[in-house]
Design a protein around this motif. Structure first.
Motif, PDB file in Angstrom:
ATOM      1  N   TRP A 107       0.892  -1.801   0.155  1.00 51.46           N
ATOM      2  CA  TRP A 107       0.257  -0.208   0.407  1.00 51.46           C
ATOM      3  C   TRP A 107       0.974   1.489   0.139  1.00 51.46           C
ATOM      4  CZ3 TRP A 107      -4.980  -0.409  -0.993  1.00 51.46           C
ATOM      5  CH2 TRP A 107      -6.019  -1.463  -0.842  1.00 51.46           C
ATOM      6  N   LYS A 108       1.502   1.328   0.277  1.00 51.67           N
ATOM      7  CA  LYS A 108       3.675   2.343   0.334  1.00 51.67           C
ATOM      8  C   LYS A 108       3.446   2.733  -1.026  1.00 51.67           C
ATOM      9  CE  LYS A 108       7.391   4.092   2.651  1.00 51.67           C
ATOM     10  NZ  LYS A 108       8.484   3.961   3.384  1.00 51.67           N
ATOM     11  N   GLN A 109       3.754   1.656  -1.554  1.00 47.71           N
ATOM     12  CA  GLN A 109       4.255   1.689  -2.897  1.00 47.71           C
ATOM     13  C   GLN A 109       2.957   2.306  -4.477  1.00 47.71           C
ATOM     14  OE1 GLN A 109       7.273   1.963  -4.583  1.00 47.71           O
ATOM     15  NE2 GLN A 109       6.004   3.027  -6.548  1.00 47.71           N
ATOM     16  N   ALA A 110       2.098   2.135  -3.273  1.00 45.86           N
ATOM     17  CA  ALA A 110       0.243   2.595  -4.142  1.00 45.86           C
ATOM     18  C   ALA A 110      -0.517   4.085  -3.897  1.00 45.86           C
ATOM     19  CB  ALA A 110      -1.000   1.120  -3.688  1.00 45.86           C
ATOM     20  N   LYS A 111       0.216   4.371  -2.483  1.00 43.53           N
ATOM     21  CA  LYS A 111       0.020   5.076  -2.130  1.00 43.53           C
ATOM     22  C   LYS A 111       1.176   6.377  -3.063  1.00 43.53           C
ATOM     23  CE  LYS A 111      -0.867   6.862   1.941  1.00 43.53           C
ATOM     24  NZ  LYS A 111       0.408   6.505   2.897  1.00 43.53           N
ATOM     25  N   THR A 112       2.050   6.221  -3.572  1.00 40.80           N
ATOM     26  CA  THR A 112       2.830   6.860  -4.043  1.00 40.80           C
ATOM     27  C   THR A 112       2.350   7.457  -5.450  1.00 40.80           C
ATOM     28  OG1 THR A 112       5.403   5.731  -3.594  1.00 40.80           O
ATOM     29  CG2 THR A 112       5.233   6.828  -5.291  1.00 40.80           C
ATOM     30  N   TYR A 113       2.205   6.223  -6.305  1.00 43.58           N
ATOM     31  CA  TYR A 113       1.267   6.489  -7.396  1.00 43.58           C
ATOM     32  C   TYR A 113       0.341   6.954  -7.231  1.00 43.58           C
ATOM     33  CZ  TYR A 113       4.249   2.950  -9.249  1.00 43.58           C
ATOM     34  OH  TYR A 113       6.136   1.506  -9.647  1.00 43.58           O
ATOM     35  N   TRP A 114      -0.937   7.183  -6.279  1.00 37.60           N
ATOM     36  CA  TRP A 114      -1.921   7.836  -6.364  1.00 37.60           C
ATOM     37  C   TRP A 114      -1.896   8.783  -6.196  1.00 37.60           C
ATOM     38  CZ3 TRP A 114      -4.090   2.903  -3.548  1.00 37.60           C
ATOM     39  CH2 TRP A 114      -4.352   1.974  -4.479  1.00 37.60           C
ATOM     40  N   THR A 115      -0.554   9.092  -5.011  1.00 38.92           N
ATOM     41  CA  THR A 115      -0.344  10.666  -5.025  1.00 38.92           C
ATOM     42  C   THR A 115       0.252  11.167  -6.216  1.00 38.92           C
ATOM     43  OG1 THR A 115       0.285   9.649  -2.755  1.00 38.92           O
ATOM     44  CG2 THR A 115       1.132  12.310  -3.636  1.00 38.92           C
TER      45      THR A 115
ATOM     46  N   GLY B   5      -8.006   6.528  -0.655  1.00 39.82           N
ATOM     47  CA  GLY B   5      -8.851   6.311   1.093  1.00 39.82           C
ATOM     48  C   GLY B   5      -9.379   5.188   1.107  1.00 39.82           C
ATOM     49  N   GLU B   6      -8.667   4.026   1.177  1.00 41.68           N
ATOM     50  CA  GLU B   6      -8.413   2.389   1.444  1.00 41.68           C
ATOM     51  C   GLU B   6      -6.763   2.173   1.895  1.00 41.68           C
ATOM     52  OE1 GLU B   6     -10.434  -0.524  -1.546  1.00 41.68           O
ATOM     53  OE2 GLU B   6      -9.941   1.826  -2.780  1.00 41.68           O
ATOM     54  N   ALA B   7      -6.196   3.273   1.346  1.00 43.56           N
ATOM     55  CA  ALA B   7      -5.150   2.844   1.662  1.00 43.56           C
ATOM     56  C   ALA B   7      -4.779   3.396   3.302  1.00 43.56           C
ATOM     57  CB  ALA B   7      -3.513   3.309   0.426  1.00 43.56           C
ATOM     58  N   LEU B   8      -5.509   4.654   3.097  1.00 45.23           N
ATOM     59  CA  LEU B   8      -5.349   5.325   4.698  1.00 45.23           C
ATOM     60  C   LEU B   8      -5.785   4.387   5.781  1.00 45.23           C
ATOM     61  CD1 LEU B   8      -5.268   8.802   3.669  1.00 45.23           C
ATOM     62  CD2 LEU B   8      -3.878   7.525   5.095  1.00 45.23           C
ATOM     63  N   LEU B   9      -6.946   3.997   5.274  1.00 47.40           N
ATOM     64  CA  LEU B   9      -7.854   3.127   6.148  1.00 47.40           C
ATOM     65  C   LEU B   9      -7.059   1.930   6.139  1.00 47.40           C
ATOM     66  CD1 LEU B   9     -11.094   3.224   7.258  1.00 47.40           C
ATOM     67  CD2 LEU B   9     -11.083   1.537   5.469  1.00 47.40           C
ATOM     68  N   THR B  10      -6.066   1.683   5.345  1.00 48.08           N
ATOM     69  CA  THR B  10      -5.401  -0.527   5.684  1.00 48.08           C
ATOM     70  C   THR B  10      -4.088   0.885   7.042  1.00 48.08           C
ATOM     71  OG1 THR B  10      -3.076   0.415   4.160  1.00 48.08           O
ATOM     72  CG2 THR B  10      -5.378  -1.160   3.387  1.00 48.08           C
ATOM     73  N   GLU B  11      -4.162   1.970   7.391  1.00 45.43           N
ATOM     74  CA  GLU B  11      -3.067   2.862   8.581  1.00 45.43           C
ATOM     75  C   GLU B  11      -3.507   2.742   9.276  1.00 45.43           C
ATOM     76  OE1 GLU B  11      -1.474   5.760   5.700  1.00 45.43           O
ATOM     77  OE2 GLU B  11       0.166   4.106   4.800  1.00 45.43           O
TER      78      GLU B  11
END
Length: 588
Positions: free
Chosen positions: A167-175, A192-198
């Motif tokens: 999810w960390k790498q995914a957030k990099t792309y989505w950012t 939102g999904e990625a942040l919910l996993t955190e």
């Protein structure tokens, strides 16, 4: 002085209006936005673009020859290992037009599949078709491509990483997607999904709330909000949001059903617990509560738990959730975004149409000719869905509406000098806004199927909400496109929604969309929204509801356009005093 810009097209029993005059559009040029260390240099690209070209059609094929429905990211790389183009597939297909003829390597990154690379020989002219087979992902290759200059490519990269639990790498792309395209709703929901996993619920809700405001019909946002509501101990909200997600997404949102089941169980559990506080001796209720505490088949793991893989709820939900929706430069279609109405309101369609038709008839009788000042903002939209150019114009504008014989109207529009197709922004002239209301004229209403959806709130005013759709068995006489001054007319069938002020039945809002694409013009989008306001012409003692603002979206010949129009300084012909559009009132 007014210059007539269009010879009128006359069709009984109503004038065919809503015409766009289009200059020929040349083929798309290769995107200049690839700026990575391996990208083709400016000099190399110029050399490539001066060569003869080919068109590439790439098809992705899954196991047993099945089409790969979910978007994949493709890169076209030269023999010198330079990145030439990038793009994403739609239902397993991507077409690159005007590609320089040479040998290439196509690199494929598709969520749920192994990476694929295939060489092609495009040294020639014409069409080149390539089919690339994909194998289901077996390992967890966590090497990722560099961030792209294309928002949709980055979005797919993020989905690929999220499927691997990264999810960390995914957030990099989505950012990066949101830096390039701030209103990219799928990326907001994915963040939102990625942040919910955190367990960062507050930050997740901020992204989701913004997404729902931009696109209320995007079902994924409702699904993730349902998960959040359930986690925060609000089962009734979770039930409502999950049901809304399924309603919006239909078959695509089928994997939300287990989430809805969990929410219903939680809601039923709360109801029984509250009941047993007062009726502790009810053995049947106690047994029901015990059964709900461990119901068979409802131990569905958390949809967003990154530990889950194929074959469970997360894998299925993720496949549906990652699908790239329609172009984000567009607002939702009328069928995808149904505004709410008051639950207890009863609507008599026949009465609304009869009284609204009277108002439209009064409009036609009163308007022999009127003038206004038209302000236009024209935006050209690039492939990434962002504005690539803006032009502004201001015109003296005149409309003439005349019933030349029973059931036959002549509607003509004129603009001041400089509004010929050659001078107009993008080579497009927008016509037909005043005549859209003629959909509801008694002469024409029968060519549409209509439904009264109830009493809605439109800009703070109670208004009857009417859905309409062109009937297939009736002639289409309302809107068309025309290429060139003397070119043939191409009628288009419309669907839409209109709002009529509850007590006066004056039209206050109108929204239309295409029913079917127009292949001859490569037209897939024609979306219009118009808001109307009352104008009082004191010298004639006439009140008329006329267009106040409008927004238009279209893509004739693949050329994406967004236009905003506003109308002021209305003047009836032979009236000396100019009138300003006032704030809409409930009564005319």
């Amino acid at each position: 002085m007014f210059v007539r810009v269009l010879g009128h097209l006359f069709f009984a029993p109503i004038f065919l209006c809503g015409v766009f005059l289009c200059k020929p559009v040349l083929g798309q040029q290769p995107s200049p936005e690839l700026r990575t260390s391996t990208a083709v240099t400016t000099e190399s690209r110029q050399q490539l673009e001066t060569s003869p070209s080919v068109n590439l059609d790439i098809y992705l094929q899954g196991p047993n020859g099945a089409s790969v429905e979910e978007p994949a990211a493709l890169a076209l790389v030269t023999a010198a290992a330079q990145l030439y183009r990038q793009g994403t597939t739609t239902k397993g297909h991507l077409r690159w037009s005007e590609v320089a003829p040479m040998q290439y390597e196509i690199q494929v990154l598709a969520p749920g599949f192994e990476r694929a690379v295939q060489g092609i020989d495009a040294r020639g002219t014409g069409e080149v078709k390539v089919t690339i087979p994909l194998r289901p992902q077996a390992g967890e290759d966590k090497s990722y491509p560099p961030v792209s200059a294309e928002p949709e490519v980055n979005y797919v990269f993020g989905v690929y990483a999220s499927r691997l639990g990264d999810w960390k790498q995914a957030k990099t792309y989505w950012t990066r997607v949101l830096e390039l395209l701030p209103d990219h709703v799928p990326a907001m929901v994915s963040m939102g999904e990625a942040l919910l996993t955190e367990n960062d619920t507050l930050a997740a809700v901020e992204y989701l709330d913004r997404a729902t405001k931009l696109d209320p019909a995007y079902w994924r946002a409702q699904a993730v909000l349902a998960e959040i509501s359930l986690r925060m101990g609000s089962p009734p909200e979770a039930v409502q949001q999950a049901k809304r997600a399924i309603e919006l997404g239909q078959q695509e949102a089928a994997t939300v059903a287990p989430l809805l089941a969990r929410a219903l169980v939680a809601e039923a559990t709360d109801v029984l617990r509250a009941y047993l506080k007062n009726y502790a001796g009810d053995a049947t209720a106690k047994k029901q509560l015990e059964d709900l505490s461990a119901p068979p088949g409802l131990h569905v793991p958390d949809l967003l738990n990154p530990g889950f893989r194929d074959g469970n709820a997360l894998a299925n939900f993720g496949r549906a959730a990652s699908r790239v929706q329609g172009p984000r430069w567009l607002p939702p279609e009328v069928d995808d975004n149904v505004p709410p109405v008051e639950p207890a309101s009863t609507c008599n369609l026949e009465e609304v149409l009869q009284k609204a038709g009277q108002r439209i008839g009064e409009f036609v009788r009163n308007v022999e000719r009127f003038t206004a000042t038209e302000s236009l903002v024209h935006e050209s939209i690039n492939k990434s869905g962002t504005v690539s150019g803006t032009e502004k114009r201001r015109y003296n504008y005149m409309v003439s509406i005349e019933e030349i014989r029973p059931e036959i109207f002549n509607v003509e529009e004129y603009r001041s000098s400089g509004s010929s197709p050659e001078d107009a922004p993008g080579g497009l002239i927008t016509k037909g806004l005043p005549a859209l209301v003629l959909i509801f004229h008694p002469y024409n209403a029968g060519t549409f199927s209509m439904k009264c959806e109830g009493l809605a709130n439109f800009n703070g005013k109670p208004a009857w909400q009417i859905y309409f759709r062109q009937r297939a068995d009736k002639p289409n006489r309302v809107r068309s496109y025309k290429v060139g001054i003397n070119g043939p007319s191409h009628p288009i069938a419309l669907k839409g929604r209109a709002w009529f002020v509850a007590d006066s039945y004056q039209i206050i809002g109108l929204q239309t969309d295409l029913i079917e694409a127009l292949p001859d013009l490569r037209l897939t989008v024609d979306h219009a929204t118009v808001e109307y306001g009352p104008v009082h012409f004191s010298s004639r003692g006439v009140d008329m509801w006329l267009p106040q603002t409008a927004e238009l979206y279209c893509d004739p010949r693949g050329k994406r356009v967004h236009r905003r129009l506003s109308f002021t300084d209305y003047l009836l012909f032979a009236v000396d005093e100019k009138q300003k559009i006032s704030t809409p009132n409930i009564s005319p």
